[in-house]
Every structure is written in structure tokens, then in C-alpha cells.
Design an enzyme around this catalytic site. Structure first.
Site, PDB file in Angstrom:
ATOM      1  N   TRP A 129       0.354  -0.471  -0.128  1.00 59.77           N
ATOM      2  CA  TRP A 129      -0.183   0.680  -0.007  1.00 59.77           C
ATOM      3  C   TRP A 129       1.190   1.212   0.366  1.00 59.77           C
ATOM      4  O   TRP A 129       0.751   2.387  -0.500  1.00 59.77           O
ATOM      5  CB  TRP A 129      -0.945   0.183   1.203  1.00 59.77           C
ATOM      6  N   ASP A 178      -1.903   7.110   5.945  1.00 58.90           N
ATOM      7  CA  ASP A 178      -2.329   5.977   5.590  1.00 58.90           C
ATOM      8  C   ASP A 178      -2.764   5.153   6.824  1.00 58.90           C
ATOM      9  O   ASP A 178      -2.053   4.414   7.184  1.00 58.90           O
ATOM     10  CB  ASP A 178      -1.703   5.182   4.494  1.00 58.90           C
ATOM     11  N   LYS A 184     -12.639  -1.025   7.515  1.00 60.68           N
ATOM     12  CA  LYS A 184     -12.080  -1.805   8.099  1.00 60.68           C
ATOM     13  C   LYS A 184     -11.740  -1.729   9.583  1.00 60.68           C
ATOM     14  O   LYS A 184     -12.926  -3.119  10.508  1.00 60.68           O
ATOM     15  CB  LYS A 184     -10.478  -1.304   8.021  1.00 60.68           C
TER      16      LYS A 184
END
Length: 361
Positions: free
Chosen positions: A102, A171, A195
């Protein structure tokens, strides 16, 4: 109805109490005669929902007054672009730490739009540990340093913040609300909702207000943090139902005792799974102990021929979505806030029983 334990990395399990409340309010929200999904986002009823959700989120994380909280669309990946465009209007190069898939995706997007500098990372250790602060080498014109707090796929998580003299952009999609934070140490935090916050499609952005003035002039309005802040995240119609459900999750978290209480449970859940892995002959986790995620726990089986039986038998036992990401293989247990400790206990018991039945090493 049977509810199984869903270990998916996202969209992830939601608290049962939240789903039940949303179900009870689905057709008729508090006697209004319509669903939240049908409400005008400008109505007083919906504005009350939105404002309370933001207030609860701020309270949970102790967000200071000099930070804006934005409810945006497009998932965290949209913020790969938004970060670069919002923070380079006065010049400078985005800097990145590469700790997994990511963070590399975020860097690739910035490279395409504005240019990017690799300031450090985990490639040298096989992405098994986060980089030390003294290994970070910023560019001379660094606009900010971006890092991914918790690599959802690789299971690597920072145990301390990078020590640099530029704004930190983080992030935090798979770790937000799992442990307390000192928001004042960050310039920007963003997190996809699917999430620890709510359903997919919503992204939370926390941005220090002085950084709202640093966007490129050509930035699309829908990506502009300043435009969103000035319009209360309602420059256009927001994802209203996702915002509502996020608000229910925030209320549920406060009922559990807040982020501090959740952190105690989350660490205990993770310790149980790691103890089961480390104490076994069949399972292995390659991540350095100090960099192990408490949200996403990957593990492999020493006999790969047992992968399919493990997945079949675990699903039959009501343990869902344990297959690891296609890029790394093996297994992965995502144990976000909404995963009850009973689910973790059930997984640990299953792992021990499976090893006893199948391991011949």
C-alpha cells in the site's frame, strides 16, 4: 440466523449491535417515515446525524480544534492522489517510506502526478520490519513524509512514529481507532472506512488546518481538502448511509469504553494469535516481533499442501475469509475492533486442533 466469524481484511466485520440497530432503523428512522438512505443530506435530521458522527469521532481520538475532519469518498486510494495535490502547491517533493504494497501504491501515484522521493523503507529486510528513524533520508525539498501505519497485506506495523521535521502524512486505513493517538504529531491522517469505521465507500481525513492552504491551483474540487472543509464535507452529496453507519460504530466504540479500552482488547487478541503461531510446529509468521501488526496477522503453514484443507475446514467451522492476499499467499487473520475476542479464541482453538490432526513433521 447464524453469524460466523469474518476475518476478512475489508470490507470487514461490523459490530453486531450496529447491524441490529441499523436494521431496526432501516425502513423508518426514528418515526420519520423514511430510511436514512432516502434523506436529503441537507435536511435537519441528516445534519444532526452527520454532526454527531463527527463529534463522536473527534472525541474518540482527541482531535484538536486546529484540525479538520473530512468525510470523503473514493476510498483511501483516492487520497494517494489527494495528498500529493493538496500538499505541493507551494513546491516540494512528496517523500515516502516503502513498507509494503500500500505504501508503494501511494508512492507510485504521487510519482505520476508530482514526482516522489523514496526516503527509506523495508525492502532490505524483506518487508519484515519497519525502518528506523535514523535510516530515513528526506529529499532537500521534502513537502511531507508519507507512511502507511499498518500494511494490511504484509502485517507490518509501526511501533513508533518517524522522527522528521516535515509534516507526517499517514495512511491509517487498517489501524485507525484501534489504539490511542497523539493527533498533534501528524499533519494528515486518512483512512478508508471498510476496516475499523464502517462500510466501504467512505474515507475519513484528519488534516491540520494550516495545510489546507497548500494545494495546487488545478486540484479537482472533489479532491480538495479545503473545499471539503469549507463545505462541511458536503460539496456534493456524500455517501450518506455509510456516514450514518460510521456514526453508529463511533457510538458503539464509546459504549465499549473508547479507544483506550479497545486497545487493551486488541493487544490481548493479537497476543493470543501470535502465541498460537509461535508455539506451534505447523504455523509461522515472518514479521519481526517489534513490527507485528495487531490488526492483520499473516501466517503460513510449513506444509503448503495443507493450505486448502485448512481453508475448507476453517470455513466449515464458521471461520471465514482466512486466505492470505494473492501476492503473499498463506493465511491472514484480520482482527479489527469488531472481531469479538470469542472469535479469536475460536480461531486459536481451531488452529491447535488442525495441527494435531494434520501435522506429521
Amino acid at each position: 440466523m447464524t453469524r460466523h466469524y469474518n476475518f476478512c481484511s475489508g470490507p470487514a466485520t461490523l459490530p453486531l449491535a450496529v447491524l441490529e440497530r441499523a436494521q431496526s432503523e432501516m425502513l423508518d428512522y426514528r418515526g420519520k417515515g423514511l430510511s436514512v438512505m432516502e434523506m436529503s443530506h441537507r435536511s435537519s435530521d441528516y445534519m444532526a446525524i452527520a454532526e454527531k458522527a463527527e463529534a463522536d469521532f473527534r472525541d474518540l481520538l482527541g482531535v484538536p480544534d486546529n484540525y479538520s475532519v473530512l468525510f470523503m469518498q473514493g476510498g483511501a486510494a483516492t487520497q494517494f492522489s489527494a495528498s500529493a495535490l493538496n500538499l505541493t502547491g507551494r513546491g516540494g517533493t512528496p517523500n515516502f517510506l516503502d513498507t509494503g504494497i500500500w505504501s508503494r501504491k501511494a508512492m507510485a501515484e504521487a510519482e505520476r502526478l508530482t514526482g516522489a522521493h523514496l526516503a527509506g523503507g523495508s525492502k532490505s529486510n524483506g518487508y519484515t520490519a519497519t525502518p528506523a528513524s535514523d535510516s530515513i533520508q528526506l529529499s532537500d525539498d521534502a513537502a511531507y513524509l508519507h507512511f502507511t501505519d499498518n500494511e494490511t497485506i504484509g502485517g507490518v506495523q509501526f511501533d513508533r512514529l518517524p522522527e522528521v521535521n516535515v509534516p507526517l502524512v499517514c495512511d491509517m486505513s487498517s489501524s485507525i481507532l484501534s489504539v490511542p493517538l497523539d493527533i498533534s504529531r501528524y499533519g494528515v491522517i486518512y483512512a478508508g472506512a471498510q476496516k475499523n469505521i464502517g462500510p466501504a465507500g467512505l474515507t475519513l481525513v484528519i488534516v491540520r488546518n494550516d495545510l489546507l492552504e497548500q494545494a495546487q491551483d488545478s486540484i479537482p474540487s472533489m479532491l480538495s481538502w479545503k473545499v471539503m472543509a469549507e463545505n462541511g464535507s458536503m460539496y456534493n452529496t456524500p455517501p450518506t448511509y455509510a456516514w450514518y453507519l460510521a456514526g453508529l460504530v463511533f457510538e458503539w466504540l464509546k459504549e465499549q469504553g473508547g479507544v483506550e479500552a479497545m486497545a487493551v482488547v486488541n493487544r490481548r487478541k493479537a497476543e493470543k494469535v501470535y502465541r498460537a503461531i509461535d508455539g506451534s510446529r505447523l504455523y509461522d509468521n515472518p514479521i519481526a516481533v517489534g513490527s507485528r501488526s495487531i490488526m492483520n496477522i499473516p501466517f503460513t503453514l510449513k506444509d503448503e499442501a495443507l493450505n486448502d484443507p485448512f481453508l475448507r475446514e476453517s470455513e466449515a467451522a464458521g471461520l471465514l475469509t482466512l486466505k492470505g492476499h494473492r501476492s503473499v499467499g498463506g493465511m491472514r487473520a484480520s482482527i479489527y475492533n469488531a472481531m469479538p475476542e470469542e472469535g479469536v479464541d475460536t480461531l486459536v482453538d481451531f488452529m491447535a486442533a488442525f495441527e494435531q490432526r494434520h501435522w506429521k513433521g
